[in-house]
Design a protein around this motif. Structure first.
Motif, short mmCIF file in Angstrom:
data_model
loop_
_atom_site.label_atom_id
_atom_site.label_comp_id
_atom_site.label_asym_id
_atom_site.label_seq_id
_atom_site.Cartn_x
_atom_site.Cartn_y
_atom_site.Cartn_z
N ASN A 5 0.85 -1.11 -0.10
CA ASN A 5 0.00 0.01 0.04
C ASN A 5 0.87 1.18 -0.07
N THR A 50 -8.35 14.42 -10.87
CA THR A 50 -9.12 14.01 -9.47
C THR A 50 -10.45 14.70 -9.33
N THR A 57 -7.49 6.55 -13.30
CA THR A 57 -7.25 5.59 -12.25
C THR A 57 -5.67 5.33 -12.56
N PHE A 63 -0.69 0.56 -6.55
CA PHE A 63 -2.33 1.46 -6.45
C PHE A 63 -2.84 0.97 -7.81
N GLN A 66 -6.91 1.61 -8.25
CA GLN A 66 -7.48 2.77 -7.49
C GLN A 66 -7.50 4.11 -8.27
N THR A 67 -8.60 5.05 -7.87
CA THR A 67 -8.46 6.32 -8.57
C THR A 67 -7.44 6.98 -8.10
N ARG A 69 -7.37 9.98 -7.05
CA ARG A 69 -7.83 10.76 -5.96
C ARG A 69 -7.99 9.74 -4.70
N GLN A 70 -8.13 8.56 -4.74
CA GLN A 70 -8.06 7.48 -3.60
C GLN A 70 -6.56 7.47 -3.12
N VAL A 71 -5.83 7.56 -4.04
CA VAL A 71 -4.31 7.45 -3.64
C VAL A 71 -3.85 8.69 -3.06
N CYS A 73 -5.97 10.82 -1.30
CA CYS A 73 -6.20 10.99 -0.18
C CYS A 73 -5.38 10.23 0.96
N GLY A 74 -5.13 8.90 0.41
CA GLY A 74 -4.20 8.32 1.47
C GLY A 74 -2.80 8.50 1.72
N GLY A 88 -6.08 15.08 -1.48
CA GLY A 88 -6.79 14.35 -2.33
C GLY A 88 -7.10 15.01 -3.74
#
Length: 336
Positions: A5, A50, A57, A63, A66-67, A69-71, A73-74, A88
């Motif tokens: 991750n 995003t 994606t 990753f 994943q989008t 944006r998800q990456v 945000c994390g 994000g």
């Protein structure tokens, strides 16, 4: 050992775009860039986004799937410390545009107007880099001479607005900066790479009487367009002075620098040297590499090599390790 991750030293990854089938589009993004998107027409591909209207994606690395944006945000640290970044959310949106037909005459709001009238959204200033252009291709850039609001409104109502528009012939490798408030349109026969604020706010002023796939006229936004449009004629757009700088395996030039983004063109050619070109992102900003011609391989410091081809988009997180590039390619490098 790299955690599934996370990325060692903020290693880069490829992005996969989302497509848009606007009625003025063609098929070159599939034919020339091998996008493999099942849309006809394929007018735009949002390569690095995003924005909720079209999320890119991740297409390589841990990753994948994943989008973006998800990456982000994390891993908000991937955005960097630039003040325009938010957790994000990228401050920019990067597209390819294939204009088989004329786009509508339109205008975008400023940040200030959008903040007040569009629920806190960003406005939209943008830059176009012309990848290819038909012999007669042109764009609309403001007005031939100053015009008042009432005259402009009447010309939109009676269909004579084209008499007032400034048209500019374009050719491959041209650069145009379209500041918010500038009335504009991309003309038929243009293939464009667009770098813009992360916004999808467009006020359509005039659409040549066209109808959509359901036979209905597309919505116009006359009142808001008149609120934000610059009505002075301004100056004819000029091509920026461009100076090539050389490093081993690479020549680069600045195309555009504004308060929203910086865009450079990189010419990679390592076929005849033993030292590869190198690129990295500082702690202040991520970087995006958009391959507009040729192909090559990116060698991150501690991750698998990433082949890239014409049309591919590579995201380099902020504070990334040095990435070495090998091949023969032209890239647009975008940062904030």
């Amino acid at each position: 050992m790299t955690n599934k991750n996370s990325l060692s030293k903020n290693e880069p990854f490829l992005l996969c775009p989302v497509g848009k089938d606007y009625l003025w589009g063609g098929n070159r993004l599939n034919d020339d860039f091998s996008k493999g998107i099942d849309l006809r027409p394929l007018a735009e591909t949002w390569e690095c986004s995003t924005h909720p209207d079209g999320l890119s994606t991740v297409a390589s690395g841990p990753f994948t799937g994943q989008t973006l944006r998800q990456v982000l945000c994390g891993h908000p640290e991937y955005l960097g410390t630039h003040p325009r970044t938010r957790d994000g959310e990228l401050p920019v949106l990067i597209k390819f545009i294939d204009a088989k037909r004329d786009l509508s005459v339109q205008v975008h709001p400023s940040d200030e107007y959008a903040m007040e009238h569009e629920h806190g959204q960003s406005g939209k200033s943008e830059m176009w880099y012309v990848l290819d252009a038909a012999d007669d291709a042109e764009l609309v850039y403001g007005f031939n001479h100053p015009i008042d609001r009432e005259t402009l409104r009447k010309s939109l109502e009676n269909g004579t607005v084209e008499n007032y528009l400034r048209r500019v012939r374009i050719r491959k490798d041209d650069v145009f900066y379209i500041q918010a408030g500038t009335v504009h349109a991309i003309g038929a026969g243009a293939l464009i790479a667009e770098i813009q604020e992360s916004s999808n706010l467009t006020y359509r002023m005039y659409d040549y009487g066209r109808v959509d796939k359901n036979g209905k006229p597309r919505t116009l936004h006359i009142d808001r367009a008149l609120d934000v449009a610059r009505l002075d004629s301004g100056e004819n757009p000029r091509q920026p002075m461009r100076v090539l700088k050389y490093t081993p395996g690479c020549a680069s030039e600045l195309l555009c620098r504004c308060k929203y983004f910086m865009v450079e063109r990189m010419l990679i050619n390592t076929k005849r040297i033993r030292q590869m070109a190198a690129v990295s992102a500082g702690e202040n900003s991520f970087q995006v590499l958009l391959c507009v011609d040729g192909c090559g391989v990116a060698f991150p410091e501690s991750a698998e090599a990433i082949p890239f081809f014409r049309g591919d988009c590579l995201f380099l997180p902020a504070d990334s390790a040095v990435v070495r590039l090998h091949g023969c390619a032209q890239l647009l490098k975008v940062s904030c």
